[in-house]
Scaffold this motif. Structure first.
Motif, mmCIF file in Angstrom:
data_model
loop_
_atom_site.group_PDB
_atom_site.id
_atom_site.type_symbol
_atom_site.label_atom_id
_atom_site.label_comp_id
_atom_site.label_asym_id
_atom_site.label_seq_id
_atom_site.Cartn_x
_atom_site.Cartn_y
_atom_site.Cartn_z
ATOM 1 N N TYR A 153 0.097 -17.680 8.177
ATOM 2 C CA TYR A 153 -0.385 -17.167 6.886
ATOM 3 C C TYR A 153 -1.375 -18.154 6.274
ATOM 4 O O TYR A 153 -2.421 -17.751 5.736
ATOM 5 C CB TYR A 153 0.799 -16.942 5.951
ATOM 6 C CG TYR A 153 0.396 -16.423 4.583
ATOM 7 C CD1 TYR A 153 0.225 -15.060 4.360
ATOM 8 C CD2 TYR A 153 0.188 -17.302 3.517
ATOM 9 C CE1 TYR A 153 -0.145 -14.579 3.107
ATOM 10 C CE2 TYR A 153 -0.187 -16.837 2.266
ATOM 11 C CZ TYR A 153 -0.348 -15.475 2.066
ATOM 12 O OH TYR A 153 -0.720 -15.011 0.826
ATOM 13 N N ARG A 177 -4.630 -17.957 8.229
ATOM 14 C CA ARG A 177 -5.336 -16.694 7.998
ATOM 15 C C ARG A 177 -6.018 -16.662 6.638
ATOM 16 O O ARG A 177 -7.078 -16.054 6.479
ATOM 17 C CB ARG A 177 -4.354 -15.534 8.127
ATOM 18 C CG ARG A 177 -4.988 -14.150 8.014
ATOM 19 C CD ARG A 177 -3.939 -13.073 8.108
ATOM 20 N NE ARG A 177 -4.502 -11.756 7.994
ATOM 21 C CZ ARG A 177 -4.959 -11.027 9.011
ATOM 22 N NH1 ARG A 177 -4.911 -11.520 10.233
ATOM 23 N NH2 ARG A 177 -5.450 -9.828 8.824
ATOM 24 N N HIS A 178 -5.414 -17.313 5.637
ATOM 25 C CA HIS A 178 -5.919 -17.227 4.268
ATOM 26 C C HIS A 178 -6.636 -18.504 3.836
ATOM 27 O O HIS A 178 -6.655 -18.839 2.658
ATOM 28 C CB HIS A 178 -4.779 -16.907 3.297
ATOM 29 C CG HIS A 178 -4.218 -15.530 3.475
ATOM 30 N ND1 HIS A 178 -3.276 -15.246 4.440
ATOM 31 C CD2 HIS A 178 -4.476 -14.359 2.826
ATOM 32 C CE1 HIS A 178 -2.949 -13.955 4.381
ATOM 33 N NE2 HIS A 178 -3.664 -13.395 3.417
#
Length: 284
Positions: free
Chosen positions: A122, A125-126
């Motif tokens: 996460y 990805r961000h």
């Protein structure tokens, strides 16, 4: 199921014995590459040796004791022929309790691993991602986390990149160059099956220490000043580490890492590594 428990217990005993020999004979040496291979070999042998069947004409006292323990675990079979005490019920045997505890622990460590992996993915990805040489991706974020690497990703905060970016990136590039993430995946899989065995967690810690020693050596090979680099380690020693499956910049005992840097190297397996200087280009 009884056969599976016997295999797991045999594997745990083998792992504990081999790891003990490693601690006594090799743990304080500077043969980092050899030690790394030795620890991986310990895990492999501990999984394979219990599958080997050895027959002897006359069992020794030790063999007899092991065989009696195996018979005890295999005595009860979970099938429809279980003894019935009352109508529609049967006794609860200790083997069943042992199996329930084992699989409960197995479920816990797998969920913890997947949770850690999910949080890391996460974050990747961000965050802002840039491309380095050799297909490596640089992930830059704004959180207060210690820099780390995983597979082909190097994850670092904007602050660390501005202050000590070159030193940290060379260190993390070394982890990727030596494929340390694959070692951790193998160790994690072994830890799933032997979560109850303290030896596997000690072995994982030892393997991660060796990863850091190898990466530190690579940094010094690149001509970076040793005292300057050691001061950076001291500065970053208090950073948070959230991902046990990744190679974190501030992992391992600071005292051990500095001691290994100044200790005379005697590993005949060490060979000059390829240049790891690099440049990165922002993704379009």
């Amino acid at each position: 199921m009884g056969t599976f428990l016997v295999y797991i217990l045999k594997s745990a005993v083998c792992l504990a014995m081999f790891y003990l020999f490693y601690r006594l004979l090799l743990s304080k040496e500077t043969f980092h590459r050899f030690n790394r291979m030795a620890l991986l070999g310990v895990m492999l042998l501990s999984c394979l040796l219990p599958l080997v069947k050895v027959t002897v004409e006359q069992a020794s006292p030790v063999n007899a004791q092991v065989m009696s323990m195996e018979d005890l675990l295999l005595m009860y079979q979970w099938n429809s022929e279980a003894v019935v005490v009352e109508e529609g019920s049967r006794p609860f045997h200790w083997q069943e309790g042992l199996v329930l505890v084992y699989f409960a622990g197995l479920f816990f460590v797998i969920v913890r691993h997947l949770w850690s992996l999910g949080r890391m993915l996460y974050l990747i990805r961000h965050s802002r991602c840039e491309r380095l040489d050799n297909g490596i991706r640089l992930v830059v974020h704004r959180r207060k986390l210690a820099p780390f690497s995983w597979m082909r990703y190097i994850v670092i905060s904007e602050t660390d990149l501005k202050e000590s970016g070159h030193h940290i990136l060379v260190h993390e590039m070394a982890h990727i160059h030596h494929r340390h993430s694959w070692d951790l995946l193998l160790t994690e899989a072994c830890a799933w099956l032997q979560w109850f065995n303290p030896a596997i967690w000690l072995l994982k810690q030892e393997l991660q220490n060796i990863h850091e020693y190898e990466a530190d050596e690579e940094v010094l090979r690149q001509g970076i000043n040793a005292k300057e680099y050691q001061m950076l380690l001291i500065k970053k020693a208090v950073g948070a580490r959230l991902y046990s499956i990744a190679n974190s910049f501030n992992h391992s005992s600071l005292k051990k890492r500095i001691t290994m840097m100044i200790r005379k190297k005697s590993n005949p397996w060490d060979v000059p590594s390829t240049s790891m200087y690099f440049r990165w280009q922002p993704l379009p």
